[in-house]
Structures are given as C-alpha cells and as structure tokens.
Design a protein around this motif. Sequence first.
Motif, mmCIF file in Angstrom:
data_model
loop_
_atom_site.group_PDB
_atom_site.id
_atom_site.type_symbol
_atom_site.label_atom_id
_atom_site.label_comp_id
_atom_site.label_asym_id
_atom_site.label_seq_id
_atom_site.Cartn_x
_atom_site.Cartn_y
_atom_site.Cartn_z
ATOM 1 N N SER A 127 0.816 -1.222 0.000
ATOM 2 C CA SER A 127 0.000 0.000 0.000
ATOM 3 C C SER A 127 0.848 1.269 0.000
ATOM 4 O O SER A 127 0.365 2.340 -0.397
ATOM 5 N N VAL A 128 2.108 1.166 0.428
ATOM 6 C CA VAL A 128 2.979 2.340 0.501
ATOM 7 C C VAL A 128 3.130 3.011 -0.864
ATOM 8 O O VAL A 128 3.204 4.236 -0.956
ATOM 9 N N PHE A 129 3.165 2.223 -1.937
ATOM 10 C CA PHE A 129 3.289 2.847 -3.255
ATOM 11 C C PHE A 129 2.025 2.724 -4.097
ATOM 12 O O PHE A 129 1.831 3.495 -5.046
ATOM 13 N N ILE A 130 1.129 1.797 -3.760
ATOM 14 C CA ILE A 130 -0.100 1.652 -4.539
ATOM 15 C C ILE A 130 -1.122 2.725 -4.171
ATOM 16 O O ILE A 130 -1.759 3.330 -5.051
ATOM 17 N N VAL A 131 -1.311 2.986 -2.879
ATOM 18 C CA VAL A 131 -2.315 3.965 -2.449
ATOM 19 C C VAL A 131 -2.024 5.362 -2.992
ATOM 20 O O VAL A 131 -2.948 6.038 -3.488
ATOM 21 N N PRO A 132 -0.775 5.866 -2.946
ATOM 22 C CA PRO A 132 -0.513 7.191 -3.552
ATOM 23 C C PRO A 132 -0.877 7.253 -5.031
ATOM 24 O O PRO A 132 -1.353 8.299 -5.509
ATOM 25 N N LEU A 133 -0.670 6.166 -5.769
ATOM 26 C CA LEU A 133 -1.072 6.153 -7.181
ATOM 27 C C LEU A 133 -2.579 6.350 -7.317
ATOM 28 O O LEU A 133 -3.052 7.073 -8.204
ATOM 29 N N GLY A 134 -3.342 5.695 -6.434
ATOM 30 C CA GLY A 134 -4.788 5.849 -6.467
ATOM 31 C C GLY A 134 -5.229 7.245 -6.089
ATOM 32 O O GLY A 134 -6.154 7.811 -6.705
ATOM 33 N N VAL A 135 -4.585 7.818 -5.084
ATOM 34 C CA VAL A 135 -4.940 9.175 -4.639
ATOM 35 C C VAL A 135 -4.735 10.180 -5.761
ATOM 36 O O VAL A 135 -5.551 11.083 -5.979
ATOM 37 N N ILE A 136 -3.646 10.020 -6.504
ATOM 38 C CA ILE A 136 -3.352 10.937 -7.608
ATOM 39 C C ILE A 136 -4.376 10.809 -8.737
ATOM 40 O O ILE A 136 -4.759 11.806 -9.368
ATOM 41 N N SER A 137 -4.853 9.590 -8.979
ATOM 42 C CA SER A 137 -5.691 9.342 -10.160
ATOM 43 C C SER A 137 -7.188 9.524 -9.926
ATOM 44 O O SER A 137 -7.954 9.593 -10.895
ATOM 45 N N VAL A 138 -7.638 9.597 -8.663
ATOM 46 C CA VAL A 138 -9.073 9.640 -8.369
ATOM 47 C C VAL A 138 -9.498 11.047 -7.955
ATOM 48 O O VAL A 138 -8.846 11.696 -7.134
#
Length: 291
Positions: free
Chosen positions: A193-204
Amino acid sequence: MQADVSKTAAPGSDGMLLASLAMLGSQVSLNIGAAVGKHLFPVIGVEGVTAFRVGFSALFLLAVFRPWRYALTRRDALNLLVYGTVIGVMNLLIYHAFSRIPIGIAVAIEVTGPLLLALLASRRLRDVAACALAVFGLWLLLPLHTGAGRLDPVGVACAFGAAACWALYIVFGKRASSLRGGQAVAWGMLMASVFIVPLGVISVDPAQLTPALVATGVAIAVLSSAVPYSLEMLALRGLPQGLYGMFSSSAPAVSALAGLLILGEHLSAVQWSAIACIVLASAICAVSARG
C-alpha cells in the motif's frame, strides 16, 4: 535461501484438508472480488480500484493480526519487503489486464507463473509434456494464428507481468509463511500500500468518492485481498509448493466462470479449450512436483 519443498515434512491429512479448503475459498473469494472490481474501472480507474483493494486490505489485516507484537529478524524484513512489493505490482498488473481483456483469459496467462515454478521444481518427462500442452493452450489463446480472437496486446503483456509476480509471490510467501499468524500477509499488504495507495490518490477525483463507492471498495478489498491472501498463507503453510500449484491451476476456469456469471464475458469455444489446456498442464505439472 529458497524453501526446499522436497525436504519439507508432509503435513497430516487433517492439515492437508484444511489447507485445500483454504485454497478453494481463496479462489472463490478472489474471483468474485475481481469481477466486482471491474465494474468500478470506468468510474475511478484501475489505479483507484487497486488502491481501494490494497489500502483497505492493509488496514483490515493490521487491525486483525497486529503484526507489530512480534519482532522481525533482518532476513524476515527483507523477505517481507520483496513479498509486499510483489503483491502490489501483481495487483496493479492483473487489474490493468482485466481492464483490457476478459478475466478468464487474463488469469489463464497469469497462471503460467506458478506453472513455470512447478516445472522448475520437478524435471520429469511428463513435465515437458505439460509444458508443451500449456504452450499449445497459449497458442490457441493468443492472436498468433488465424481464427484466434483479437486481444489487446497491452492487456496480454500485463497478464504475463502478473504471471512473473505470482511466481515470486509463491517463493517469497513460502519463505515468510513461517511467521506468526497473519503477520506476513499484514506486513506484506502494508508494504504494497505504501506505493499503490498514492497512485490511487493521484488518479481519483475526491468528488467521486460517494459512500456507496467507498463501501464497494471495502467489499472488494475484503473479497479480493484480505480473505484470499490470509487463506493462501494458511495453504502455503500446509501444502507443498507443487500441490499449491495444482490448486492454483484451477484459477483460469474459476475466473472465466466468474467473468461469465457476473460480467457476461462470453468466451469462444477455442478460448475455453485453451483455458482447459492450461489448467490441465498446470495440474499435471503440479502433481508431478508433489510426487
């Protein structure tokens, strides 16, 4: 050092049964969650759905297992770092594959990762035959010959990337499975989640996060990650690596059925035949590795 499956003591019949049921439950839960998650791709994108899946799973697993109660050795920490990274990348790649090609076909390609691992663990003549059968199945499945259905090449590439990650997940999951309770999967999901969640935050877009959508995201996380990864850790503890691969071989068929029943993804007779070849090849090779 990679776990030496050939030197691992065979679990008792009760332990084997429990581990087998855990694998079955993992497959069913995982594929229902994946089919539900595909419905959200047009709304919040692949990165957004993956962030929901991994992020909420990490919170759930941390709350249940509280892995910080037990100290980690340096070796355990390194294994968990690789394990968590593989989990994150595997989730992201397979969801990108799902967004471009049918779920059943994506998983049929993905399962070649465990198949290759089982082949490396058992070098027998029937393993060579199983490999040839799997290659034939891929030839039927992929747009390499006249009459094959058209598949998005990016989706196919993502599925093959997920296959490599699945093989690494088995290896490092086996190494980490000796940790207490759900310690391994909880730490692994947190690292993912350390690198997956930031990707989601940026894209949503935050305006899209309605209560209903968040609730669906929580359900996806529980069905697609929290439940199956916990059950698989139990299975890895009770099953030899080859036998684990045999159970994993059913994944394409289960995924294709989930895609048909939940998403209405109809496959051609050739595609079903290709999936059957890959499932049979995986089962043959895994039985050989178990022996």
